[in-house]
Design an enzyme around this catalytic site. Structure first.
Site, mmCIF file in Angstrom:
data_model
loop_
_atom_site.group_PDB
_atom_site.id
_atom_site.type_symbol
_atom_site.label_atom_id
_atom_site.label_comp_id
_atom_site.label_asym_id
_atom_site.label_seq_id
_atom_site.Cartn_x
_atom_site.Cartn_y
_atom_site.Cartn_z
ATOM 1 N N ASP A 172 -85.293 8.443 96.644
ATOM 2 C CA ASP A 172 -84.606 9.631 96.144
ATOM 3 C C ASP A 172 -84.830 10.821 97.076
ATOM 4 O OD1 ASP A 172 -83.089 11.105 94.385
ATOM 5 O OD2 ASP A 172 -84.734 11.519 93.007
ATOM 6 N N HIS A 186 -78.572 10.686 104.060
ATOM 7 C CA HIS A 186 -78.526 9.227 103.928
ATOM 8 C C HIS A 186 -78.745 8.548 105.282
ATOM 9 C CE1 HIS A 186 -77.421 9.479 99.771
ATOM 10 N NE2 HIS A 186 -76.301 10.140 100.031
ATOM 11 N N LEU A 201 -91.864 -11.369 104.348
ATOM 12 C CA LEU A 201 -91.501 -10.397 103.315
ATOM 13 C C LEU A 201 -90.123 -10.693 102.741
ATOM 14 C CD1 LEU A 201 -91.909 -7.576 101.866
ATOM 15 C CD2 LEU A 201 -90.754 -6.581 103.857
#
Length: 254
Positions: free
Chosen positions: A21, A38, A132
């Site tokens: 956020d 962004h 991962l």
């Protein structure tokens, strides 16, 4: 000694979920438009994915785009989709180099065809990787997921594949989009908001929640280490007493 050196590698959270956020607010503070934020948030994604892989985290889920985000201004949504496609295309070689497997959860049907193509190619190209597991929540919301799960359970009951009396918590978990992953143990939200915002509502039942004022474009490995150290300082009781947990630990280490 760096923060990383103070982390107990034997007590890492198996699964970390992050609500990324603050991109828009960060951009506004720089005197730029929201897409600028962004764009810079992508660098944070790279950094945190790399840091998680280096530590040996097994699952990392990033809340990249919610179903509610489709209601944002059209220029921002289209810009985000272009950024998504471009980023996926560029990052697949790095994912493969670092043995990272990509997964996606969410309503893929709402994504533009170009994004779906790139995502499907990336999923296929990284499917053999064993390090991962990077889970991207795209066009995702937990209420959408839960409604979808209930609909599919109802279909299977109607078709005679499932008896209503056999439905349990485990049954519901099998119908969630996260059925292949363990529940997150640590959820991090950046930018000073204290909400879960329709993110993994069922899966976060026993997660430790960590909130930081740092905007996502400024979030780096050191911030991740801080969250993990905070997590390791908490006593996770799962409804039991502290004494019971201590007795379990003593038995486990005896």
């Amino acid at each position: 000694m760096s923060l990383k050196d103070t982390i107990d590698i034997k007590r890492l959270p198996k699964h970390i979920a992050i609500i990324m956020d603050g991109n828009g607010r960060w951009a506004k503070e720089q005197g730029q438009d929201r897409l600028f934020g962004h764009f810079h948030g992508v660098e944070s994604v790279r950094n945190i994915v790399e840091g998680s892989a280096e530590l040996g985290i097994e699952y990392l889920t990033l809340y990249a785009f919610s179903t509610e985000n489709w209601d944002r201004p059209e220029y921002e949504v289209s810009g985000l989709m272009e950024l998504l496609v471009d980023t996926i295309r560029k990052e697949v070689p790095t994912l493969n180099k670092n043995n990272i497997r990509l997964h996606v959860i969410g309503d893929m049907g709402m994504l533009p065809d170009s994004a779906k193509r790139e995502l499907n190619e990336a999923l296929a190209e990284t499917s053999a990787n064993t390090g991962l597991n990077l889970v991207m929540a795209l066009s995702y919301s937990s209420r959408w997921e839960l409604v979808n799960a209930v609909k599919n359970i109802a279909k299977d009951v109607e078709a005679g594949k499932l008896a209503s009396t056999d439905i349990s918590q485990e049954t519901l978990q099998q119908y969630l989009s996260t059925s292949d992953f363990p529940d997150p143990e640590l959820m991090i939200r950046t930018s000073g908001e204290y909400r879960i915002s329709n993110f993994l509502l069922y899966q976060l039942a026993y997660a430790e929640l960590y909130f930081t004022n740092t905007r996502w474009p400024d979030f780096r490995k050191e911030n991740l280490y801080e969250a993990i150290i905070d997590f390791q300082g908490r006593e996770r009781r799962f409804g039991k007493t502290g004494d019971q947990i201590q007795q379990q630990d003593e038995i486990a280490h005896s």
